[in-house]
Design a protein around this motif. Structure first.
Motif, mmCIF file in Angstrom:
data_model
loop_
_atom_site.group_PDB
_atom_site.id
_atom_site.type_symbol
_atom_site.label_atom_id
_atom_site.label_comp_id
_atom_site.label_asym_id
_atom_site.label_seq_id
_atom_site.Cartn_x
_atom_site.Cartn_y
_atom_site.Cartn_z
ATOM 1 N N LEU A 230 3.933 33.445 26.716
ATOM 2 C CA LEU A 230 4.278 33.409 25.294
ATOM 3 C C LEU A 230 4.906 32.092 24.859
ATOM 4 C CD1 LEU A 230 5.648 37.042 24.801
ATOM 5 C CD2 LEU A 230 3.424 36.116 24.132
ATOM 6 N N GLY A 231 5.396 31.309 25.815
ATOM 7 C CA GLY A 231 5.994 30.030 25.435
ATOM 8 C C GLY A 231 4.992 28.908 25.251
ATOM 9 N N LEU A 232 3.726 29.133 25.652
ATOM 10 C CA LEU A 232 2.740 28.058 25.583
ATOM 11 C C LEU A 232 2.497 27.523 24.171
ATOM 12 C CD1 LEU A 232 -0.004 29.118 28.168
ATOM 13 C CD2 LEU A 232 1.653 27.262 28.351
ATOM 14 N N PRO A 233 2.373 28.375 23.138
ATOM 15 C CA PRO A 233 2.063 27.834 21.812
ATOM 16 C C PRO A 233 3.066 26.810 21.290
ATOM 17 C CG PRO A 233 1.660 30.184 21.845
ATOM 18 C CD PRO A 233 2.339 29.852 23.145
ATOM 19 N N VAL A 234 4.308 26.860 21.765
ATOM 20 C CA VAL A 234 5.323 25.900 21.300
ATOM 21 C C VAL A 234 5.602 24.822 22.344
ATOM 22 C CG1 VAL A 234 7.722 25.632 20.592
ATOM 23 C CG2 VAL A 234 6.378 27.558 19.735
ATOM 24 N N LEU A 235 5.818 25.231 23.587
ATOM 25 C CA LEU A 235 6.221 24.260 24.600
ATOM 26 C C LEU A 235 5.089 23.313 24.984
ATOM 27 C CD1 LEU A 235 8.617 26.099 27.068
ATOM 28 C CD2 LEU A 235 9.103 24.139 25.617
ATOM 29 N N LEU A 236 3.862 23.793 25.022
ATOM 30 C CA LEU A 236 2.750 22.919 25.403
ATOM 31 C C LEU A 236 2.614 21.728 24.453
ATOM 32 C CD1 LEU A 236 -0.645 23.875 26.864
ATOM 33 C CD2 LEU A 236 -0.601 22.339 24.902
ATOM 34 N N PRO A 237 2.582 21.929 23.127
ATOM 35 C CA PRO A 237 2.491 20.758 22.249
ATOM 36 C C PRO A 237 3.724 19.860 22.310
ATOM 37 C CG PRO A 237 2.753 22.771 20.960
ATOM 38 C CD PRO A 237 2.453 23.188 22.364
ATOM 39 N N ILE A 238 4.907 20.434 22.498
ATOM 40 C CA ILE A 238 6.100 19.592 22.614
ATOM 41 C C ILE A 238 5.989 18.677 23.831
ATOM 42 C CG2 ILE A 238 8.578 19.622 23.090
ATOM 43 C CD1 ILE A 238 8.761 22.137 21.368
ATOM 44 N N LEU A 239 5.516 19.223 24.960
ATOM 45 C CA LEU A 239 5.354 18.410 26.163
ATOM 46 C C LEU A 239 4.289 17.337 25.966
ATOM 47 C CD1 LEU A 239 5.578 21.116 28.981
ATOM 48 C CD2 LEU A 239 7.343 19.508 28.232
ATOM 49 N N ALA A 240 3.221 17.672 25.250
ATOM 50 C CA ALA A 240 2.172 16.678 24.990
ATOM 51 C C ALA A 240 2.713 15.539 24.130
ATOM 52 C CB ALA A 240 0.982 17.344 24.308
ATOM 53 N N HIS A 241 3.409 15.876 23.042
ATOM 54 C CA HIS A 241 3.998 14.831 22.197
ATOM 55 C C HIS A 241 5.032 14.017 22.977
ATOM 56 C CE1 HIS A 241 1.966 16.169 18.641
ATOM 57 N NE2 HIS A 241 2.569 17.335 18.590
ATOM 58 N N ALA A 242 5.830 14.699 23.800
ATOM 59 C CA ALA A 242 6.843 13.988 24.590
ATOM 60 C C ALA A 242 6.191 13.031 25.578
ATOM 61 C CB ALA A 242 7.725 14.991 25.332
ATOM 62 N N SER A 243 5.033 13.412 26.122
ATOM 63 C CA SER A 243 4.331 12.544 27.067
ATOM 64 C C SER A 243 3.874 11.259 26.384
ATOM 65 C CB SER A 243 3.135 13.277 27.674
ATOM 66 O OG SER A 243 3.566 14.378 28.453
ATOM 67 N N TRP A 244 3.502 11.370 25.119
ATOM 68 C CA TRP A 244 3.143 10.156 24.383
ATOM 69 C C TRP A 244 4.345 9.222 24.252
ATOM 70 C CZ3 TRP A 244 -0.543 7.083 22.698
ATOM 71 C CH2 TRP A 244 -0.202 6.121 21.743
ATOM 72 N N HIS A 245 5.501 9.795 23.940
ATOM 73 C CA HIS A 245 6.701 8.969 23.776
ATOM 74 C C HIS A 245 7.162 8.388 25.110
ATOM 75 C CE1 HIS A 245 7.384 9.618 19.508
ATOM 76 N NE2 HIS A 245 6.960 10.862 19.696
ATOM 77 N N ALA A 246 6.927 9.112 26.214
ATOM 78 C CA ALA A 246 7.219 8.554 27.531
ATOM 79 C C ALA A 246 6.372 7.314 27.774
ATOM 80 C CB ALA A 246 6.959 9.602 28.610
ATOM 81 N N TYR A 247 5.097 7.413 27.426
ATOM 82 C CA TYR A 247 4.202 6.254 27.568
ATOM 83 C C TYR A 247 4.691 5.086 26.713
ATOM 84 C CZ TYR A 247 0.378 3.375 25.784
ATOM 85 O OH TYR A 247 -0.372 2.318 25.341
ATOM 86 N N GLN A 248 5.037 5.337 25.464
ATOM 87 C CA GLN A 248 5.485 4.272 24.575
ATOM 88 C C GLN A 248 6.771 3.619 25.073
ATOM 89 O OE1 GLN A 248 4.297 3.180 21.009
ATOM 90 N NE2 GLN A 248 2.663 3.487 22.498
ATOM 91 N N ASP A 249 7.625 4.405 25.674
ATOM 92 C CA ASP A 249 8.903 3.905 26.167
ATOM 93 C C ASP A 249 8.740 3.055 27.428
ATOM 94 O OD1 ASP A 249 11.328 4.084 24.948
ATOM 95 O OD2 ASP A 249 12.065 5.767 26.130
ATOM 96 N N LEU A 250 7.796 3.449 28.271
ATOM 97 C CA LEU A 250 7.678 2.843 29.594
ATOM 98 C C LEU A 250 6.702 1.676 29.657
ATOM 99 C CD1 LEU A 250 7.576 6.168 31.634
ATOM 100 C CD2 LEU A 250 9.431 4.483 31.688
ATOM 101 N N VAL A 251 5.754 1.629 28.731
ATOM 102 C CA VAL A 251 4.655 0.669 28.839
ATOM 103 C C VAL A 251 4.664 -0.302 27.665
ATOM 104 C CG1 VAL A 251 2.146 0.430 28.854
ATOM 105 C CG2 VAL A 251 3.226 2.271 30.154
ATOM 106 N N ASP A 252 4.571 -1.576 27.975
ATOM 107 C CA ASP A 252 4.351 -2.617 26.972
ATOM 108 C C ASP A 252 2.928 -3.138 27.169
ATOM 109 O OD1 ASP A 252 4.246 -4.753 25.276
ATOM 110 O OD2 ASP A 252 5.862 -5.890 26.227
ATOM 111 N N ALA A 253 2.011 -2.601 26.361
ATOM 112 C CA ALA A 253 0.601 -2.987 26.471
ATOM 113 C C ALA A 253 0.184 -3.879 25.309
ATOM 114 C CB ALA A 253 -0.270 -1.732 26.524
ATOM 115 N N SER A 254 1.132 -4.605 24.734
ATOM 116 C CA SER A 254 0.828 -5.419 23.571
ATOM 117 C C SER A 254 -0.178 -6.532 23.866
ATOM 118 C CB SER A 254 2.116 -6.034 23.005
ATOM 119 O OG SER A 254 2.793 -6.780 24.011
ATOM 120 N N ALA A 255 -0.326 -6.901 25.152
ATOM 121 C CA ALA A 255 -1.282 -7.950 25.511
ATOM 122 C C ALA A 255 -2.713 -7.427 25.614
ATOM 123 C CB ALA A 255 -0.877 -8.579 26.850
#
Length: 260
Positions: A230-255
């Motif tokens: 029952l937690g999937l409908p809320v927690l799954l998208p939160i984890l997906a969005h959080a994974s994007w922010h983890a990428y943005q925080d950790l990676v500088d791909a501006s080049a």
């Protein structure tokens, strides 16, 4: 044409404190609040898939284990649209269902190839796990209750511990290969193997932080699945969005050229 190593070398990593997973999760929650529709749709479909699977394969343990393992490994690919939503929100662009539909179209061969590789990794884990349990369990394991009784709650032996160790050994390289790969492929014009190399570099350079992030992902996923999924409908998208922010925080791909 640049090699994978040369492409990966153009991407820089940012060192972050161990408290950052909490920041990523809060940012994921904010994205979900600002644009809940796509996340709820993904989460509801995941719940429906799990519910149908539980009903249809409750007495077929290896089918159930294989399908759930495949789902957990391929879920980051399925959640590509949610990365795209977070990306659009971060860039100040409007987010609509058109963005979600376009993200689902099979027009990114690198993402499709990576999804296939993750599916093969899941199949390999199930086959290896089945071989271990079949060889050493005191009786055939045909249902989830058999697994709990004969493996998890076994009074003697080391089978459950060996099964957990095998899972950790196989899961670690899959996590290292995928934790940053999918958002990087979505965001930048970079080759598949170059993106995988960047993901591995991050895990090798920041092992404690990435282990903590892996534990957060696994723990929250288990929490979402525990009460009848029952937690999937809320927690799954939160984890997906959080994974994007983890990428943005950790990676500088501006080049590296950005995808439009």
């Amino acid at each position: 044409m640049k090699t994978a190593a040369e492409q990966a070398g153009a991407v820089r990593l940012r060192v972050q404190p161990l408290s950052r997973p909490g920041v990523w999760l809060r940012a994921g929650w904010q994205d979900f609040r600002h644009c809940p529709g796509p996340g709820l749709l993904h989460g509801a479909l995941a719940w429906l898939f799990g519910f149908v699977l539980l009903q249809g394969a409750a007495d077929r343990f290896w089918l159930l284990a294989g399908a759930f393992t495949g789902f957990l490994l391929v879920a980051p690919i399925v959640a590509t649209a949610l990365y795209a939503v977070s990306r659009a929100l971060q860039q100040g662009r409007s987010v609509g269902w058109r963005l979600v539909v376009e993200s689902w179209r099979p027009n990114h061969p690198n993402l499709m190839a990576f999804g296939l590789l993750l599916g093969l990794a899941g199949t390999g884990w199930v086959l290896t796990s089945a071989a271990l349990i079949t060889a050493w369990a005191p009786a055939p394991v045909n249902s989830p209750m058999d697994f709990v009784r004969l493996v998890v709650l076994a009074q003697d032996g080391w089978l459950f511990e060996a099964w957990l160790l095998l899972g950790a050994v196989l899961a670690a390289p899959v996590f290292a290969s995928s934790v940053l790969t999918i958002p990087l492929l979505l965001d930048r014009r970079i080759g598949l193997w170059a993106a995988v190399l960047v993901s591995w570099r991050c895990v090798v350079d920041l092992p404690v932080l990435m282990a903590l992030w892996a534990a957060c992902l696994m723990g929250l996923t288990a929490l979402a699945m525990a009460p009848a999924l029952l937690g999937l409908p809320v927690l799954l998208p939160i984890l997906a969005h959080a994974s994007w922010h983890a990428y943005q925080d950790l990676v500088d791909a501006s080049a590296v050229p950005q995808r439009t």
